[in-house]
Design an enzyme around this catalytic site. Sequence first.
Site, PDB file in Angstrom:
ATOM      1  N   SER A  46      -0.835  58.047  99.959  1.00 47.14           N
ATOM      2  CA  SER A  46       0.421  58.179 100.700  1.00 47.14           C
ATOM      3  C   SER A  46       0.708  56.959 101.564  1.00 47.14           C
ATOM      4  CB  SER A  46       0.394  59.432 101.586  1.00 47.14           C
ATOM      5  OG  SER A  46       0.248  60.603 100.819  1.00 47.14           O
ATOM      6  N   GLY A 237       2.156  62.076  98.300  1.00 45.77           N
ATOM      7  CA  GLY A 237       2.423  60.749  97.768  1.00 45.77           C
ATOM      8  C   GLY A 237       3.243  59.917  98.744  1.00 45.77           C
ATOM      9  N   GLY A 239       6.347  56.994  99.964  1.00 45.52           N
ATOM     10  CA  GLY A 239       7.719  56.584  99.742  1.00 45.52           C
ATOM     11  C   GLY A 239       8.757  57.668  99.938  1.00 45.52           C
ATOM     12  N   CYS A 264       3.271  68.097 101.095  1.00 46.07           N
ATOM     13  CA  CYS A 264       3.782  66.822 101.622  1.00 46.07           C
ATOM     14  C   CYS A 264       4.942  66.289 100.772  1.00 46.07           C
ATOM     15  CB  CYS A 264       2.644  65.818 101.752  1.00 46.07           C
ATOM     16  SG  CYS A 264       3.027  64.481 102.912  1.00 46.07           S
ATOM     17  N   LEU A 265       4.743  65.228  99.996  1.00 46.06           N
ATOM     18  CA  LEU A 265       5.811  64.743  99.128  1.00 46.06           C
ATOM     19  C   LEU A 265       6.231  65.838  98.155  1.00 46.06           C
ATOM     20  CD1 LEU A 265       7.485  62.127  98.362  1.00 46.06           C
ATOM     21  CD2 LEU A 265       5.843  61.857  96.503  1.00 46.06           C
ATOM     22  N   GLN A 268       8.669  68.079  99.812  1.00 48.00           N
ATOM     23  CA  GLN A 268      10.007  67.484  99.905  1.00 48.00           C
ATOM     24  C   GLN A 268      10.723  67.530  98.558  1.00 48.00           C
ATOM     25  OE1 GLN A 268       8.795  63.648 101.299  1.00 48.00           O
ATOM     26  NE2 GLN A 268       8.106  64.426 103.284  1.00 48.00           N
ATOM     27  N   PHE A 309       9.132  61.138 105.951  1.00 50.85           N
ATOM     28  CA  PHE A 309      10.377  61.814 105.607  1.00 50.85           C
ATOM     29  C   PHE A 309      10.226  63.309 105.887  1.00 50.85           C
ATOM     30  CE2 PHE A 309      10.534  57.872 103.369  1.00 50.85           C
ATOM     31  CZ  PHE A 309      11.869  57.539 103.262  1.00 50.85           C
ATOM     32  N   HIS A 348      -1.127  68.714 105.328  1.00 53.47           N
ATOM     33  CA  HIS A 348      -2.203  68.545 104.340  1.00 53.47           C
ATOM     34  C   HIS A 348      -3.294  69.605 104.551  1.00 53.47           C
ATOM     35  CE1 HIS A 348      -1.504  64.324 102.619  1.00 53.47           C
ATOM     36  NE2 HIS A 348      -0.423  64.633 103.319  1.00 53.47           N
ATOM     37  N   GLU A 350      -5.695  70.377 102.740  1.00 53.83           N
ATOM     38  CA  GLU A 350      -7.036  69.984 102.264  1.00 53.83           C
ATOM     39  C   GLU A 350      -7.882  69.394 103.386  1.00 53.83           C
ATOM     40  OE1 GLU A 350      -5.129  66.125 102.522  1.00 53.83           O
ATOM     41  OE2 GLU A 350      -4.449  68.099 101.858  1.00 53.83           O
TER      42      GLU A 350
END
Length: 373
Positions: A46, A237, A239, A264-265, A268, A309, A348, A350
Amino acid sequence: MKQAILALADGTTFEGFSLGATGEATGEVVFNTSMTGYQEILTDPSYVDQMICMTYPEQGNYGVNRADEESARPHATGFIVRHAAEEPSSFRAEQSLHGYLAAHGIVGITGIDTRRLTRHIRTAGAQMGVIATEGSARALVERARALPGMEGQDLATRISTAAPYEWTEQGADCWTDAERAPLEKARFHVVAYDWGLKRAMLRLLAQAGCRVTVVPSRTSAAEALALRPDGVFLTNGPGDPAAVTGARETVAALLGKVPVFGICLGHQILALAIGARTYKLKFGHRGANQPVKELDTGKVDITAQNHGFAVDDASLGKRARVTHVNLNDGTVEGIEVLDAPAFSVQYHPESSPGPHDARPLFARFVAMMERSR
């Protein structure tokens, strides 16, 4: 010690000493409030194209070792610390932090006022920067100003696996790789979209009885379903989530076919798949001490996070509901899709590194697959 300079796009500069490799590094300058776990942070995909300022002043004191890596190599482009221990003090240490960074070509800087830098980012926002061991401060500022920002960049596809592979290794909390063992008998088959995944996530899925097939970012929904999974896992991830090629369309096509769990990503992108919007935060959430409230129960978890984000709650419409919120700023930390078996969280679970409060979410995913059967 060789001198080094950190220059930000807004003209702010910091002078310190070189850590790791010499040369020049560029990226978005962000801060992480974790007190430990620098190796897991460095190897978290990430952090592609980002330079990390650690707010805790002492780094490198327990060294690095292969068992704590979350991917095959560091993905952060630069590392910024107040003080780096020259010699690690841990029986697990295989290498010093300086040696590890140098071996992987990561340019770092030590000896700067990281508290001042963190306060500046909180006020001015995360921004592009340069760390260099050569060149003038003025020239480096101009270099930073010319760098592209994170918005609009599909970094997840860039670092995704090139080909599918199977994962059965367990042991998320082992001190050595030798302690880890493969899953002997799988109860479920999970397809995981690799947008920058961390190994701890796969290990926890394996510990929950799942054989995991990791697939590239651009794998179509039809290709994923042809693998006959019991569930689909959307990973973390780097970006801009809105820029990940084909991701929202793929997830939209998966909804209602199999249970879906996003982190997370992945959270989104799940939101984008149901028509919601995402936006860039001023300085993001990065650390292992973010308080998150579950709205149904009022329970508060301390969570590990790494994202720049967030999901716009006003854009979710009637297809999903918000399940978790961040107690620091009220941003969306979890959603549940109402017309399909799918849920996601911004943090997260994990916990690598970080607290284990949210790990039961993996059991929730397993229970969803059991009900779907």
